[in-house]
Design a protein around this motif. Structure first.
Motif, PDB file in Angstrom:
ATOM      1  N   LEU A 115     -26.842 -43.830 -37.368  1.00  0.00           N
ATOM      2  CA  LEU A 115     -26.499 -44.998 -38.334  1.00  0.00           C
ATOM      3  C   LEU A 115     -25.277 -44.665 -38.800  1.00  0.00           C
ATOM      4  O   LEU A 115     -24.433 -45.343 -39.257  1.00  0.00           O
ATOM      5  CB  LEU A 115     -27.584 -44.747 -39.267  1.00  0.00           C
ATOM      6  N   ALA A 116     -24.930 -43.291 -39.054  1.00  0.00           N
ATOM      7  CA  ALA A 116     -23.625 -42.800 -39.628  1.00  0.00           C
ATOM      8  C   ALA A 116     -22.702 -42.713 -38.569  1.00  0.00           C
ATOM      9  O   ALA A 116     -22.866 -41.902 -37.644  1.00  0.00           O
ATOM     10  CB  ALA A 116     -23.951 -41.525 -40.342  1.00  0.00           C
ATOM     11  N   LYS A 117     -21.770 -43.712 -38.583  1.00  0.00           N
ATOM     12  CA  LYS A 117     -20.735 -43.527 -37.323  1.00  0.00           C
ATOM     13  C   LYS A 117     -19.905 -42.128 -37.568  1.00  0.00           C
ATOM     14  O   LYS A 117     -19.580 -41.551 -36.402  1.00  0.00           O
ATOM     15  CB  LYS A 117     -20.016 -44.902 -37.268  1.00  0.00           C
ATOM     16  N   ASP A 118     -19.705 -42.061 -38.483  1.00  0.00           N
ATOM     17  CA  ASP A 118     -18.636 -40.681 -39.128  1.00  0.00           C
ATOM     18  C   ASP A 118     -19.476 -39.475 -38.761  1.00  0.00           C
ATOM     19  O   ASP A 118     -20.354 -39.239 -39.633  1.00  0.00           O
ATOM     20  CB  ASP A 118     -17.947 -40.839 -40.270  1.00  0.00           C
ATOM     21  N   GLU A 119     -19.191 -38.806 -37.659  1.00  0.00           N
ATOM     22  CA  GLU A 119     -19.943 -37.443 -37.537  1.00  0.00           C
ATOM     23  C   GLU A 119     -19.758 -36.457 -38.638  1.00  0.00           C
ATOM     24  O   GLU A 119     -20.895 -35.830 -38.939  1.00  0.00           O
ATOM     25  CB  GLU A 119     -19.385 -36.717 -36.458  1.00  0.00           C
ATOM     26  N   ALA A 120     -18.994 -36.487 -39.460  1.00  0.00           N
ATOM     27  CA  ALA A 120     -18.778 -35.561 -40.790  1.00  0.00           C
ATOM     28  C   ALA A 120     -19.749 -36.003 -41.667  1.00  0.00           C
ATOM     29  O   ALA A 120     -20.147 -35.199 -42.479  1.00  0.00           O
ATOM     30  CB  ALA A 120     -17.352 -35.792 -41.209  1.00  0.00           C
ATOM     31  N   SER A 121     -20.171 -37.290 -41.875  1.00  0.00           N
ATOM     32  CA  SER A 121     -21.115 -37.612 -42.791  1.00  0.00           C
ATOM     33  C   SER A 121     -22.624 -37.779 -42.555  1.00  0.00           C
ATOM     34  O   SER A 121     -23.518 -38.151 -43.258  1.00  0.00           O
ATOM     35  CB  SER A 121     -20.845 -39.080 -43.425  1.00  0.00           C
ATOM     36  N   ARG A 122     -23.060 -37.190 -41.315  1.00  0.00           N
ATOM     37  CA  ARG A 122     -24.345 -37.055 -40.675  1.00  0.00           C
ATOM     38  C   ARG A 122     -25.109 -35.956 -41.152  1.00  0.00           C
ATOM     39  O   ARG A 122     -24.448 -34.822 -41.401  1.00  0.00           O
ATOM     40  CB  ARG A 122     -24.212 -36.906 -39.245  1.00  0.00           C
ATOM     41  N   SER A 123     -26.260 -36.421 -41.481  1.00  0.00           N
ATOM     42  CA  SER A 123     -27.083 -35.210 -42.108  1.00  0.00           C
ATOM     43  C   SER A 123     -27.785 -34.249 -40.832  1.00  0.00           C
ATOM     44  O   SER A 123     -28.126 -35.185 -39.903  1.00  0.00           O
ATOM     45  CB  SER A 123     -28.152 -35.864 -43.066  1.00  0.00           C
ATOM     46  N   HIS A 124     -27.760 -33.191 -41.060  1.00  0.00           N
ATOM     47  CA  HIS A 124     -28.419 -32.313 -39.840  1.00  0.00           C
ATOM     48  C   HIS A 124     -30.002 -32.439 -40.261  1.00  0.00           C
ATOM     49  O   HIS A 124     -30.939 -31.934 -39.543  1.00  0.00           O
ATOM     50  CB  HIS A 124     -28.121 -30.752 -40.016  1.00  0.00           C
ATOM     51  N   THR A 125     -30.706 -32.714 -41.550  1.00  0.00           N
ATOM     52  CA  THR A 125     -31.802 -32.754 -41.664  1.00  0.00           C
ATOM     53  C   THR A 125     -32.543 -34.059 -42.157  1.00  0.00           C
ATOM     54  O   THR A 125     -33.611 -34.261 -41.921  1.00  0.00           O
ATOM     55  CB  THR A 125     -32.049 -31.843 -43.071  1.00  0.00           C
ATOM     56  N   SER A 126     -31.780 -34.967 -42.197  1.00  0.00           N
ATOM     57  CA  SER A 126     -32.441 -36.322 -42.292  1.00  0.00           C
ATOM     58  C   SER A 126     -31.643 -37.291 -41.452  1.00  0.00           C
ATOM     59  O   SER A 126     -31.126 -38.074 -41.857  1.00  0.00           O
ATOM     60  CB  SER A 126     -32.197 -36.828 -43.639  1.00  0.00           C
ATOM     61  N   VAL A 127     -31.957 -37.278 -40.130  1.00  0.00           N
ATOM     62  CA  VAL A 127     -31.198 -38.021 -39.081  1.00  0.00           C
ATOM     63  C   VAL A 127     -31.743 -39.466 -39.257  1.00  0.00           C
ATOM     64  O   VAL A 127     -32.941 -39.498 -39.098  1.00  0.00           O
ATOM     65  CB  VAL A 127     -31.337 -37.291 -37.640  1.00  0.00           C
ATOM     66  N   CYS A 128     -30.849 -40.128 -39.160  1.00  0.00           N
ATOM     67  CA  CYS A 128     -31.093 -41.873 -39.136  1.00  0.00           C
ATOM     68  C   CYS A 128     -30.442 -42.574 -37.740  1.00  0.00           C
ATOM     69  O   CYS A 128     -29.368 -41.949 -37.501  1.00  0.00           O
ATOM     70  CB  CYS A 128     -30.632 -42.362 -40.449  1.00  0.00           C
ATOM     71  N   LEU A 129     -31.104 -43.333 -36.954  1.00  0.00           N
ATOM     72  CA  LEU A 129     -30.741 -43.583 -35.711  1.00  0.00           C
ATOM     73  C   LEU A 129     -31.043 -45.242 -35.653  1.00  0.00           C
ATOM     74  O   LEU A 129     -31.849 -45.626 -36.533  1.00  0.00           O
ATOM     75  CB  LEU A 129     -31.425 -43.126 -34.571  1.00  0.00           C
ATOM     76  N   THR A 130     -30.087 -45.774 -35.138  1.00  0.00           N
ATOM     77  CA  THR A 130     -30.326 -47.411 -34.971  1.00  0.00           C
ATOM     78  C   THR A 130     -30.703 -47.491 -33.404  1.00  0.00           C
ATOM     79  O   THR A 130     -30.231 -46.796 -32.479  1.00  0.00           O
ATOM     80  CB  THR A 130     -29.114 -48.080 -34.994  1.00  0.00           C
ATOM     81  N   VAL A 131     -31.451 -48.556 -33.165  1.00  0.00           N
ATOM     82  CA  VAL A 131     -31.887 -48.896 -31.779  1.00  0.00           C
ATOM     83  C   VAL A 131     -31.305 -50.142 -31.441  1.00  0.00           C
ATOM     84  O   VAL A 131     -31.845 -51.162 -32.068  1.00  0.00           O
ATOM     85  CB  VAL A 131     -33.634 -48.842 -31.581  1.00  0.00           C
ATOM     86  N   ASP A 132     -30.300 -50.172 -30.651  1.00  0.00           N
ATOM     87  CA  ASP A 132     -29.578 -51.294 -30.390  1.00  0.00           C
ATOM     88  C   ASP A 132     -29.789 -52.193 -29.086  1.00  0.00           C
ATOM     89  O   ASP A 132     -29.002 -51.784 -28.291  1.00  0.00           O
ATOM     90  CB  ASP A 132     -28.062 -51.354 -30.694  1.00  0.00           C
TER      91      ASP A 132
END
Length: 137
Positions: A115-132
Motif C-alpha cells: 500500500l505504501a509505494k515509498d519504501e522509506a514509509s513502509r512499516s516493518h510491523t504493520s504491513v499493508c498490502l493491496t491485491v490488484d
C-alpha cells in the motif's frame, strides 16, 4: 518533541481493550497543573490533578478502572517471550526478516503490492498490502 503519548499495549497482542498507557513530558505536566477548564466538568477518569498538582498516584499503581488480570498476564508473557528471542534487537531483526519475506512475495506476484509505494514509509510491523486483480480472479 512530543508532550503526550498514549498507547494500548494489549491491542498489539489481540487482547481486550481498556488498558491505555499515558506518557507525559514535563511541559505537559506543567500545563495540567496550571490550567483549569472553566464551566467544563471533567469525568473522574480524565482528572489528572488534585489541588492543582499532578496526581502522582496515577503513575504509581492507583487503579482508575479495574484492569483485567488476564490481559496483564498476557503482557507479562509477551515480554518474557520477547526477552527469550533476543530482546529489542531480536524483535527488530525478526520484523526485518519477516518484511523481507513479504517483499519476496510482492516481487513474485504482479497483482500483490505494498500500500505504501515509498519504501522509506513502509512499516516493518504493520504491513499493508493491496491485491490488484480482476474481480473474476
Amino acid at each position: 518533541k512530543v508532550d503526550v503519548t498514549t498507547y494500548s499495549w494489549q491491542k498489539v497482542m489481540g487482547g481486550e481493550g481498556a488498558h491505555g498507557m499515558l506518557i507525559l513530558s514535563p511541559r505537559a505536566v506543567e500545563r495540567l497543573e496550571s490550567f483549569t477548564p472553566e464551566n467544563r466538568p471533567l469525568p473522574k477518569i480524565f482528572r489528572m490533578t488534585k489541588k492543582g498538582k499532578l496526581d502522582e498516584a496515577l503513575f504509581t499503581g492507583a487503579t482508575i478502572n479495574t484492569p483485567s488480570m488476564i490481559a496483564v498476564e498476557d503482557y507479562l508473557d509477551a515480554l518474557g517471550w520477547a526477552d527469550s528471542v533476543g530482546g529489542l534487537p531480536g524483535l527488530v531483526k525478526r520484523c526485518q526478516d519477516n518484511l523481507a519475506e513479504v517483499s519476496k512475495a510482492v516481487d513474485a506476484h504482479p497483482w500483490l503490492n505494498f500500500l505504501a509505494k515509498d519504501e522509506a514509509s513502509r512499516s516493518h510491523t504493520s504491513v499493508c498490502l493491496t491485491v490488484d486483480m480482476e474481480a473474476s480472479k
